[in-house]
Design an enzyme around this catalytic site. Structure first.
Site, PDB file in Angstrom:
ATOM      1  N   GLU A   9      55.107 -35.896   8.226  1.00  0.00           N
ATOM      2  CA  GLU A   9      55.900 -36.204   9.307  1.00  0.00           C
ATOM      3  C   GLU A   9      56.300 -37.923   7.980  1.00  0.00           C
ATOM      4  O   GLU A   9      55.828 -37.494   6.942  1.00  0.00           O
ATOM      5  CB  GLU A   9      54.932 -37.852   9.910  1.00  0.00           C
ATOM      6  CG  GLU A   9      53.366 -38.144   9.104  1.00  0.00           C
ATOM      7  CD  GLU A   9      53.495 -38.611   7.891  1.00  0.00           C
ATOM      8  OE1 GLU A   9      54.435 -39.731   7.399  1.00  0.00           O
ATOM      9  OE2 GLU A   9      52.902 -38.228   6.300  1.00  0.00           O
TER      10      GLU A   9
ATOM     11  N   GLU B 267      54.393 -36.610   4.427  1.00  0.00           N
ATOM     12  CA  GLU B 267      55.686 -35.918   4.767  1.00  0.00           C
ATOM     13  C   GLU B 267      55.086 -34.018   5.843  1.00  0.00           C
ATOM     14  O   GLU B 267      55.289 -33.148   5.387  1.00  0.00           O
ATOM     15  CB  GLU B 267      56.560 -35.096   2.955  1.00  0.00           C
ATOM     16  CG  GLU B 267      56.642 -36.581   2.800  1.00  0.00           C
ATOM     17  CD  GLU B 267      57.929 -36.534   1.626  1.00  0.00           C
ATOM     18  OE1 GLU B 267      57.480 -34.998   1.244  1.00  0.00           O
ATOM     19  OE2 GLU B 267      58.269 -37.604   1.292  1.00  0.00           O
TER      20      GLU B 267
END
Lengths: 336, 336
Positions: free
Chosen positions: A162, A305
């Protein structure tokens, strides 16, 4: 998952040229990959991390070091292959797919990006609900659709990731609502805020929980009122992977918030989850205990991420290769 | 090591598109690889694990589940690429080189094997010294020579590994002698012996230490009297890597016994060591504390061979790739 395959897998591992159990968690990874996929030695060539991007209205409360613009800027960095997750995914032979599920930026035709924007960010949950229930469900559907597509493509292992400036705050709010523990025990420095900013962050999250009073018995209500669009998409991805018998590796604190929503909705999804690592964020441990997942790595990561997922996917694949490539005692002519 | 490169490396890492320090130990790996090699971004394409094989006279005391013949059988398994270390090294892009430094078997011309046999195994240290000082030095020289060769070849990262039925017993004896702690606190089940066999193993090691009374201020005396030929070769490899500015990844309990001898001889070698993982063997923690190394992985491994080193080398290389491949804030146009 296929429990009989777990026993069969262990039998096969015990014939390999090593003392029984001596490859520890690699053997666990091999067993679980077999049981989840339904195949003793799954083909692990296709591995994908989905990095979902979304913005957060709560940022206007000054809870993050970085401005919201960074979310969109990082999306371009992902697409250009220059971010941490790109580097580590390449290292592990994993493809990164970037999904706009809620960035406050008009990406137009930007090639390479998966365009599934539900809204231009959440609303400020210190002032009202972050999302409507419909928005939360729409964002979950994005993850479910992508999991379905992975099944059609034969993806063996999915990772979550994310990007969303401010998204440790909704993650802390989610675990606070679900666990009933205090916000202070579950809230850390995110990208690196100082003491005064941490106090403000705790106060803002407490205010949001009090104001919205999410129904703690209804994970969707918690998700909608204090969550995030990328967190909802991750919850959907986890549900979709479980439904499609695809093992899913959850990254750090924010990804685990999404996986937690999924596992509160359907406890069976826990059988499909691998926890990539133990995050520096203090609320992460509580989430993992509730899901019942033991982290694979502990490298003081706090980038998100999908970076931790990328590294853990390499280790899980190593477990499958032990099953696939190691010689048996008979093949190698080794006494046992 | 080059301390100024540590600071320069961190500056470079802090310009990458991530919050400072958020890649945790990967950043430590990148900094240390720079400082050890003297190059900000070393070329990590050549990575080698040396798996040293040797036999142990102590096996006649019934301290292992497996017979000594397995050592030679496993050497053939390594050469055929079927052992755990082969599978995991291939996965991490690491070459495995197998060294006969003391196997009780005549390998003749066996191709692929590095022939550096010092003796056909150690003598039973419960009855007298395992090796002469000359034998221990000769086995150390094997490791030193191989490190020198790595320097000439441009190997960026070296890993240690071993195969020797019975070799957890000399490893426990070494850490008991050096730490002054009791054998019972430092001795575990090796490949998986039961309670009665564990009691016997503890008794045998205690007997060996009492009989030989190694000079605990003289690491070479400890190594010769209660050590092993492959352990000596690992000690030499660690010394040789440090002398040649090559970072060296030490595998589990037995490899760490070798690294401990090296670090007792020359404390500076500690700057060149990465500890691959935390072994299930209970004496391992004490060794790592004495060396001052924090294990990278904790996956309940207890196979040896270099299996943990293979996995850790992949993670260390990932750290170097973060330094090499990640975009900076300026390159990516990301606000900071």
């Amino acid at each position: 998952v296929n429990q009989s395959l777990i026993a069969q897998a262990q039998l096969k591992l015990d014939n390999k040229t090593k003392p029984p159990g001596s490859l520890g968690r690699l053997e666990e990874f091999a067993r679980r990959m077999a049981a989840i996929s339904g195949v003793m030695v799954p083909d692990t060539s296709k591995k994908v991390i989905f990095t979902f991007a979304g913005d957060h209205g709560i940022v206007e409360e000054g809870i993050s070091l970085y401005p919201s613009e960074v979310t969109a800027q990082m999306v371009f960095n992902f697409l250009n292959g220059g971010a941490g997750v790109n580097v580590l995914a390449r290292h592990s032979g994993v493809e990164v797919r970037v999904v706009d599920v809620g960035v406050d930026h008009d990406f137009g035709e930007t090639p390479g990006l998966i365009h599934r924007k539900v809204a231009r960010g959440t609303r400020n949950f210190a002032q009202g609900p972050a999302m409507t229930r419909e928005e939360a469900l729409a964002a979950m559907q994005v993850g479910i659709d992508l999991a379905d597509q992975c099944k059609a493509e034969g993806v063996a292992l999915v990772g979550t990731g994310e990007m969303g400036i401010g998204n440790t705050s909704p993650s802390s709010a989610i675990i606070a609502a679900i666990s009933g523990l205090g916000v202070r025990e579950l809230t850390h420095r995110g990208t690196g805020i100082n003491n005064a900013a941490l106090e403000n962050k705790i106060r803002v999250i407490e205010q949001g929980l009090t104001l919205n009073s999410p129904d703690t018995q209804d994970p969707l209500d918690v998700l909608a009122k204090v969550g995030g669009l990328e967190i909802a998409a991750i919850a959907g991805l986890v549900l979709g992977c479980a439904a499609n018998s695809i093992p899913v590796v959850i990254d750090g604190f924010i990804s685990t918030a999404g996986a937690l929503i999924a596992s509160e909705l359907h406890p069976n999804v826990r059988d499909y989850i691998f926890a990539a690592h133990r995050s520096v964020e203090i609320g992460h441990r509580v989430m993992l205990e509730r899901i019942g997942a033991a982290p694979i790595l502990d490298l003081d990561l706090r980038l998100g991420e999908g970076t931790g997922a990328a590294l853990a996917m390499g280790l899980i694949e190593a477990g499958v290769k032990v099953m696939k490539e190691m010689a048996t005692f008979d093949e190698a002519g080794v006494s046992h």
